[in-house]
Design an enzyme around this catalytic site. Structure first.
Site, PDB file in Angstrom:
ATOM      1  N   GLU A 144       0.861  -1.171   0.000  1.00  0.00           N
ATOM      2  CA  GLU A 144       0.000   0.000   0.000  1.00  0.00           C
ATOM      3  C   GLU A 144       0.910   1.238   0.000  1.00  0.00           C
ATOM      4  OE1 GLU A 144      -2.789   0.430   3.253  1.00  0.00           O
ATOM      5  OE2 GLU A 144      -3.516   2.320   2.401  1.00  0.00           O
ATOM      6  N   ARG A 171       5.483 -13.400   8.941  1.00  0.00           N
ATOM      7  CA  ARG A 171       6.146 -12.136   8.637  1.00  0.00           C
ATOM      8  C   ARG A 171       7.474 -12.050   9.376  1.00  0.00           C
ATOM      9  NH1 ARG A 171       4.002  -6.946   9.405  1.00  0.00           N
ATOM     10  NH2 ARG A 171       2.147  -7.629   8.359  1.00  0.00           N
ATOM     11  N   LYS A 186       4.406  -0.255   9.876  1.00  0.00           N
ATOM     12  CA  LYS A 186       4.404   1.027   9.173  1.00  0.00           C
ATOM     13  C   LYS A 186       3.908   2.142  10.080  1.00  0.00           C
ATOM     14  CE  LYS A 186       3.541   0.094   4.515  1.00  0.00           C
ATOM     15  NZ  LYS A 186       2.508   0.016   3.503  1.00  0.00           N
TER      16      LYS A 186
END
Ligand code: ATP
Ligand code: MG
Length: 558
Positions: free
Chosen positions: A34, A263, A273
């Site tokens: 994103e 992850r 983020k």
């Protein structure tokens, strides 16, 4: 790292099997960031995996901007993402796309769901929806709007699109099963009203698709076969499959399938983020590319080689279970790469002047110094020597202990590639600080070896006063000094010594035009690169990494 050391992983095994059984004829993957921030080392893991699998199986990997939330997305981030993926060494070729290019397709697909009686406009408030949703142990309740007619839903959705309703007053939901044991399947919302302009589509849209809806439809539109994502989406997989199956979309490559992996979490680092944005917005760091940031841009500026990031991703492998990787492993990969490829240079960080009394005043000699003592194929560079040189302050002690193999009154040391010198006197200032050494050199020791076989244990680096250049050096350390800084307030975990600037260092002349991204070992001091802001008026070098792991000692781990 040799191929043998690279262990295989379950995703590679699955892809191989899918090709062997003919489930898929080709391999298409995607990396779908994103564009609401810069990429970090966690993303690098996903990039290496997705582009790596596509390369290995001669398929394609799409770089898709997953830009379906207009609030935080920006073209600046799109450009940064492209730059970072390229720098890591991957090429999306013609396969760059934007979810926002598919807004019409998403909308039409939603309309088709309404027409089939599989989607409805719901007026429940956010809190009511949560209440109706039930819990893990209790089934949910049907929304009172669930049985609206197709015509009514089409009309309402159209009006939502035109902006006739307030944000939050209505959503479009799929009609699946309010009693499903998987909460994700309890009539998930797929469209919400947002009266926010989008960085690419402007104010065309007043409704935006939700992640779950856009993700699978983007995948099928791209022709993706293997949709690889992180574990938190495991519960969403049945919804992913449901939407694709019920949409009736024909897929040339077959419907894509989602596979989840763990992850990357890294100790002493934050990789969310949201937290990285906080570091930037609160100006705790200089920006997204601050060399202390775990972002790809920060690492590039710091001087970390992209190869070492790829090696690290290979080393940590791909697993199905979450874990935390030791930051020391990453640093080890960086050192491994630099040790082999960084050219050796001289830089004196804390200069102490040395006058060689028996060296002729105007004499100059050029020494051919190896660029890499372990690899002669890397050649040599000329380094000039003269009567006045600089050495590190810490290479002299007034009253050295026996095992100090550097300079002290009456002691000898080898100047790397040059001569053996002996300290005959030293000068102090009014504060008692040593400001100058007076030495003599042994003219018969050219190259650094004693002609009479006497043993000189210590070797130090040096820079000629006449030939050397000034530089400022930024010494970076870990940004955080707790293992899991993401747990509490970021400020509480900050390492107060994460940046120290050393001014007026002396560098050898061959570093005059060093460019950002050229990496050097400043002998005995660490690995360095020129900073992006460095120029001939103000040379600035960044510490990439120290020669040895300084943290092992501190944490007492080994
Ligand atoms: P946040 O950090 O807020 O969770 P995000 O990192 O998921 O956001 P995206 O831009 O959606 O942001 O990530 C793009 C892709 O990178 C996703 O497919 C995601 O699975 C993957 N990814 C993100 N973080 C990691 C990580 N730490 N390790 C491996 N893959 C990651
Ligand atoms: Mg995400």
């Amino acid at each position: 790292m040799s191929d043998k050391e690279i262990s295989s992983h379950f995703i590679r095994t699955k892809i191989k099997k899918d090709l062997e059984t003919g489930k898929y004829k080709t391999v298409e993957t995607r990396f779908p960031p994103e564009p609401n921030g810069f990429l970090h080392i966690g993303h690098a893991k996903s990039i290496c995996l997705n582009f790596g699998m596509a390369d290995e199986f001669k398929g394609k990997c799409h770089l898709r901007m997953d830009d379906t939330n207009p609030v935080k997305e920006d073209l600046l981030f799109v450009e940064a993402i492209k730059k970072d993926v390229k720098w890591l060494g991957f090429d999306w070729k013609e396969n760059l796309s934007f979810a926002s290019d598919l807004y019409d397709f998403f909308y039409e697909t939603a309309v088709n769901f309404i027409k089939k009686g599989k989607a409805y406009v719901c007026d429940l408030s956010f809190d009511q929806m949560r209440e109706y949703r039930g819990t893990l142990t209790e089934p949910g309740k049907n929304s009172p709007y669930r049985d609206r007619t197709v015509e009514e839903n089409l009309d309402l959705f159209e009006k939502m699109k035109k902006g006739e309703f307030e944000e939050g007053s209505k959503v479009l939901r799929l009609k699946i099963d309010m009693a499903s044991p998987n909460l994700v399947m309890r009539d998930p919302a797929i469209y919400r009203i947002m009266k926010v302009p989008h960085y690419r589509t402007g104010d065309k849209w007043k409704v935006y698709p939700m992640y779950d809806f856009a993700q699978c439809l983007s995948d099928v539109k791209n022709g993706v076969t293997h949709s690889i994502c992180t574990l938190e989406f495991e519960n969403n997989r049945p919804l992913y499959d449901w939407i694709l199956k019920e949409s009736g979309i024909e897929a040339a490559n077959g419907l894509p399938e989602q596979t989840e992996f763990a992850r990357l979490n890294l100790s002493y680092t934050v990789l969310s983020k949201r937290k990285l944005i906080e570091l930037v917005n609160k100006k705790i760091v200089e920006g997204w590319d601050d060399p202390r940031m775990p972002t790809i841009a920060g690492m590039r500026r710091r001087g970390i080689p992209p190869e070492s990031i790829r090696n690290f991703c290979e080393k940590i492998g791909v697993a199905k279970k979450d874990s935390v990787v030791d930051a020391a492993l990453f640093e080890h990969c960086v050192r491994d790469e630099l040790n082999v490829n960084a050219k050796r240079r001289f830089c004196v960080l804390n200069p102490l002047k040395v006058v060689i009394e028996n060296y002729e005043d105007d004499k100059e000699e050029i020494f051919d110094c190896l660029n890499h003592p372990g690899d002669e194929s890397m050649g040599t560079r000329p380094v000039a020597f003269s009567k006045v040189i600089y050495i590190e302050k810490e290479d002299f002690l007034e009253d050295p202990p026996k095992k100090f193999f550097r300079l002290g009154p009456g002691r000898e040391v080898r100047l790397r590639y040059a001569y053996i010198i002996k300290c005959v006197d030293y000068i102090k200032d009014e504060n008692g600080e040593v400001t100058e050494l007076r030495c003599t050199y042994d003219p018969l020791s050219r190259g650094g070896n004693a002609h009479d076989g006497r043993k000189i244990k210590g070797t130090i680096h040096w820079v000629s006063e006449k030939h050397g250049l000034d530089a400022n050096v930024k010494i970076y350390d870990r940004l955080f000094n707790t293992e899991n800084p993401g747990k509490g307030e970021l400020e509480e975990s900050l390492n107060p010594d994460s940046l120290k600037i050393i001014q007026n260092c002396k560098i050898e002349p061959s570093l005059k035009d060093a460019k950002p991204g050229e990496r050097f070992q400043f002998e005995r001091n660490g690995y360095f690169t020129a900073d992006k802001d460095s120029d001939s008026d103000n040379r600035v070098f960044n510490l990439i990494i120290t020669l040895r792991d300084q943290w092992e000692k501190i944490s007492g781990k080994k």
